[in-house]
Design a protein around this motif. Sequence first.
Motif, PDB file in Angstrom:
ATOM      1  N   LYS A   1       0.806  -1.222   0.000  1.00  0.00           N
ATOM      2  CA  LYS A   1       0.000   0.000   0.000  1.00  0.00           C
ATOM      3  C   LYS A   1       0.841   1.275   0.000  1.00  0.00           C
TER       4      LYS A   1
ATOM      5  N   ARG B   1       1.903   2.305   2.855  1.00  0.00           N
ATOM      6  CA  ARG B   1       1.251   2.889   4.031  1.00  0.00           C
ATOM      7  C   ARG B   1       2.284   3.219   5.097  1.00  0.00           C
TER       8      ARG B   1
ATOM      9  N   ASN C   1      -6.374  -0.302  -1.286  1.00  0.00           N
ATOM     10  CA  ASN C   1      -5.948   0.740  -2.230  1.00  0.00           C
ATOM     11  C   ASN C   1      -4.565   1.208  -1.804  1.00  0.00           C
ATOM     12  N   ARG C   2      -3.839   1.844  -2.736  1.00  0.00           N
ATOM     13  CA  ARG C   2      -2.579   2.440  -2.311  1.00  0.00           C
ATOM     14  C   ARG C   2      -2.875   3.562  -1.328  1.00  0.00           C
ATOM     15  N   SER C   3      -1.955   3.763  -0.413  1.00  0.00           N
ATOM     16  CA  SER C   3      -2.116   4.773   0.624  1.00  0.00           C
ATOM     17  C   SER C   3      -2.498   6.117   0.000  1.00  0.00           C
TER      18      SER C   3
ATOM     19  N   SER D   1     -10.770   4.501  -1.614  1.00  0.00           N
ATOM     20  CA  SER D   1     -11.047   3.116  -1.234  1.00  0.00           C
ATOM     21  C   SER D   1     -11.769   2.379  -2.359  1.00  0.00           C
TER      22      SER D   1
ATOM     23  N   SER E   1      -5.210  -0.414  -8.628  1.00  0.00           N
ATOM     24  CA  SER E   1      -4.204   0.163  -7.735  1.00  0.00           C
ATOM     25  C   SER E   1      -3.205  -0.853  -7.192  1.00  0.00           C
ATOM     26  N   LEU E   2      -3.597  -2.125  -7.066  1.00  0.00           N
ATOM     27  CA  LEU E   2      -2.687  -3.095  -6.432  1.00  0.00           C
ATOM     28  C   LEU E   2      -2.469  -4.354  -7.262  1.00  0.00           C
TER      29      LEU E   2
END
Length: 314
Positions: free
Chosen positions: A57, A59, A146-148, A152, A162-163
């Motif tokens: 992510k 994150r 989702n990526r940080s 969402s 996104s991932l």
Amino acid sequence: MAKVVQVDERDPDASVIAEAAELIRAGELVAFPTETVYGLGANALEHDAVAKIFTAKGRPATNPLIVHVCDFVQGASLTDDWTENAAMLAEAFWPGPLTIVLKKSDMVPDIVTAGGDTVALRCPDHPVALALLNACELPIAAPSANRSTGISPTRAEHVIKSLGDRIPLILDGGPCRIGIESTVVDATGDAVRILRPGWIDAARIEAVTGPLDTAGLLGAARSPGLMEKHYSPQSRLLLAVDESDAQRLAAEWAGRARIISELTTSVSPEVYAANLYAILHECDGLHDALIVVLPPDRVEWHAIRDRLTRAASD
Ligand code: TXA
Ligand code: MG
């Protein structure tokens, strides 16, 4: 690229769930649907597995994760203090979109809680998520998939976008029913505090636990994630107070902005929430700015106003 497998929400295929559970048990990541948004899951009890979530992510390690559990027994096993408020809230709202923050037990690795002494617990109300939790027989740490700082995901295609290049498996259970993230409450003390507004509103929580603690509401220290820039589209999101304000903003941006007229308060908050992120995903990046009329300041619109306001802040 991730393998994407469709799973029938009403009757999840046992062999697909077994494959996903095997990956979780092996310390790998699996994206799966919940009733709120898609989650990016890993074995919550393994430091190295959870570390992969943060990497995928992007994150910050300071933002703790929600641990998903199959029932309140598993939930209670992850806290040193299953408070009376927690018991009442779980009884009333689990499985469902309520995340309960409690004192963590030693079983929960520090990476999950970002080094803090509390853990966020939630039992999701989705047949695929519950089947996965039951099959792997482990609690699953899962932030939104989702990526940080991205929007969402409420559809598998959002996760793929996104991932898709970062995880081995995505379970596609169709669109998420609710569409915005769970309500997060702190139930460590005598009075419950709302840390993140969500589908279950303050009035419903109060009806179960009695008066809420509203001192320093949304305090940064208690819910680190609320400090991050969050839920944010690439296009700038502009909030209008009403339709004519939206027209004025559109004129100001001279053709570079689009009014998202699909998001209208003539529909119920349920329908609005279910469509919000999908529409933002669709429009994101196509215009310099997106203009949304902010729904009325009433309790049933509170969580939606919260997400819009945060998406609009820069
Ligand atoms: O609906 C949801 O909650 C979705 C689905 C996948 O379950 N998950 C989700 O996770 O939205 P995430 O990571 O995107 O948001 C979790 C929020 C963050 O704001 C985080 O800071 C907060 O919960 N949180 C997690 N652990 C916490 C803790 N121990 N104390 C306070 N806040 C916590
Ligand atoms: Mg998130």
